[in-house]
Design a protein around this motif. Structure first.
Motif, PDB file in Angstrom:
ATOM      1  N   UNK A 353       0.833  -1.212   0.000  1.00 31.31           N
ATOM      2  CA  UNK A 353       0.000   0.000   0.000  1.00 31.31           C
ATOM      3  C   UNK A 353       0.865   1.258   0.000  1.00 31.31           C
ATOM      4  N   UNK A 354       2.031   1.189   0.639  1.00 30.97           N
ATOM      5  CA  UNK A 354       2.926   2.343   0.706  1.00 30.97           C
ATOM      6  C   UNK A 354       3.643   2.571  -0.622  1.00 30.97           C
ATOM      7  N   UNK A 355       4.004   1.461  -1.306  1.00 32.66           N
ATOM      8  CA  UNK A 355       4.830   1.584  -2.509  1.00 32.66           C
ATOM      9  C   UNK A 355       4.035   1.759  -3.803  1.00 32.66           C
ATOM     10  N   UNK A 356       2.847   1.184  -3.887  1.00 30.95           N
ATOM     11  CA  UNK A 356       2.099   1.184  -5.156  1.00 30.95           C
ATOM     12  C   UNK A 356       1.617   2.582  -5.528  1.00 30.95           C
ATOM     13  N   UNK A 357       1.420   2.792  -6.807  1.00 29.93           N
ATOM     14  CA  UNK A 357       0.991   4.092  -7.330  1.00 29.93           C
ATOM     15  C   UNK A 357      -0.459   4.358  -6.955  1.00 29.93           C
ATOM     16  N   UNK A 358      -0.661   5.473  -6.269  1.00 26.88           N
ATOM     17  CA  UNK A 358      -2.018   5.824  -5.834  1.00 26.88           C
ATOM     18  C   UNK A 358      -2.695   6.690  -6.881  1.00 26.88           C
ATOM     19  N   UNK A 359      -3.965   6.388  -7.154  1.00 25.28           N
ATOM     20  CA  UNK A 359      -4.773   7.158  -8.099  1.00 25.28           C
ATOM     21  C   UNK A 359      -6.108   7.465  -7.427  1.00 25.28           C
ATOM     22  N   UNK A 360      -6.367   8.736  -7.229  1.00 31.88           N
ATOM     23  CA  UNK A 360      -7.583   9.132  -6.512  1.00 31.88           C
ATOM     24  C   UNK A 360      -8.836   8.912  -7.332  1.00 31.88           C
TER      25      UNK A 360
END
Length: 383
Positions: A353-360
């Protein structure tokens, strides 16, 4: 006319129980299609018993074996992910029971919605990954979506007739799994064999491990949020070891409605098939005289951090639940094969969860990319 049913995942726990429901009501339901991942023998056996128009084996390497086993029948045999997605679109199908495990059920469920089939949803990961998108598609294509999970079916049944009344909170029950009373030190050494001994339910291996870690309950909080339009902070998880109260709803006047019964998944499966009608069902009945006590406890999110991570993913939104789900599938499989400890699953999920690319604001394509990226990260962490 008989309702034609397609079962995605017919050889699993939900699929086999759904076939038992269908066999009890041959005047109402008929199997049109059955699918499995790689269980050739069981799928062939089901095909001979229920005579579907078609079967699909998702693992293409098993196509020849399945084809040979059904060579003396008129059942059409298909293989591969593409065939799995296309079979749900078949014209005669009225209802699709989505009971595939994990992200594998995501695309076929979307295809079934777009084909305007009634969806009986047992694949909670579909709502976990993209609940907002799924609800939009359900509304766009005017499709009925009914929950099959025992907890969500219980909530749904408690809400029938209450459309105009405001919900104060949802009460989501949980058995607590086999490690409910374990200390942190004991959890350090538990094995997959230990985790697969669920105290009340008979389920597939993946969901049983998720139940032991309480990740399954986190998924169900997400699913309840989307299905019933209630914010996550008004969905309360209650550890209920007896598994008699399957979940309930508290209304703004303080009244609580809940659905009680024996632990039998055939009841919510049948209710999804037959709603709004209730049909007879052979099986055990709840005897309240023999029910000595009903206990409820708060979950320990320090001891079972997967539930905490699920709530964090809910509050962050966007594609974070998709990241959580993908990491959990990888960690769950690693624990089952002995490549990861029980408590290590939560560590892998949290770091992914910390490393993966976040997309709102993810779109459909983003979900597939997110799933692939999160799996790569989680797998690397395990290795």
């Amino acid at each position: 006319m008989k309702k034609q049913i397609c079962i995605l995942g017919s050889t699993g726990s939900i699929g086999t129980q759904a076939l038992d429901v269908i066999s009890q009501h041959p005047d109402l339901y008929e199997v049109y299609a059955l699918t499995a991942n790689d269980s050739v023998e069981k799928l062939a056996e089901q095909a001979r018993q229920f005579h579907p128009a078609a079967v699909v084996i998702a693992d293409e390497s098993h196509y020849a074996a399945l084809k040979e086993q059904l060579a003396d029948t008129d059942v059409k045999v298909y293989a591969g992910h593409k065939a799995l997605c296309e079979i749900v679109e078949a014209g005669p199908i009225d209802m699709v029971l989505a009971s595939l495990v994990g992200f594998a059920g995501f695309e076929p469920t979307i295809r079934a919605i777009k084909a305007r089939k009634k969806i009986c949803l047992a694949n909670k990961e579909t709502m976990v990954v993209a609940g907002e998108l799924i609800l939009h598609l359900v509304q766009q294509y005017h499709v009925d979506l009914l929950p099959v999970d025992s907890e969500h079916s219980a909530i749904f049944q408690s809400l029938v007739g209450e459309e105009m009344n405001e919900v104060d909170k949802i009460l989501l029950t949980c058995s607590g799994g086999p490690f409910r009373n374990f200390t942190h030190e004991q959890l350090l050494t538990v094995t997959a064999a230990d985790a697969l001994r669920h105290p009340t339910w008979k389920m597939g291996a993946k969901i049983t491990i998720d139940s032991a870690s309480l990740m399954n309950k986190g998924f169900e909080v997400m699913e309840a949020k989307w299905l019933f339009g209630v914010p996550a902070d008004r969905i309360e998880v209650l550890i209920h070891p007896q598994s008699v109260v399957h979940s309930g709803v508290q209304f703004r006047d303080g009244a609580v409605k809940a659905q009680l019964g024996v632990p039998d998944m055939r009841l919510p499966i049948q209710y999804a098939f037959s709603f709004p009608n209730r049909l007879s069902l052979q099986g055990d009945r709840l005897d309240l005289f023999k029910t000595q006590k009903l206990e409820f406890f708060k979950p320990d999110v320090e001891k079972f951090p997967c539930l905490r991570l699920a709530y964090e993913a809910i509050h962050q939104g966007g594609n974070m639940p998709c990241i959580l789900n993908a990491a959990n599938e990888v960690a769950n499989a690693a624990f089952r094969r002995g490549a990861c400890s029980f408590l290590g699953m939560a560590d892998i999920i949290e770091e992914t969860m910390r490393q993966a690319t976040y997309d709102k604001t993810p779109d459909l394509d983003t979900y597939f990319k997110t799933d692939a990226e999160a799996r790569r990260i989680a797998q690397a962490l395990i290795q």
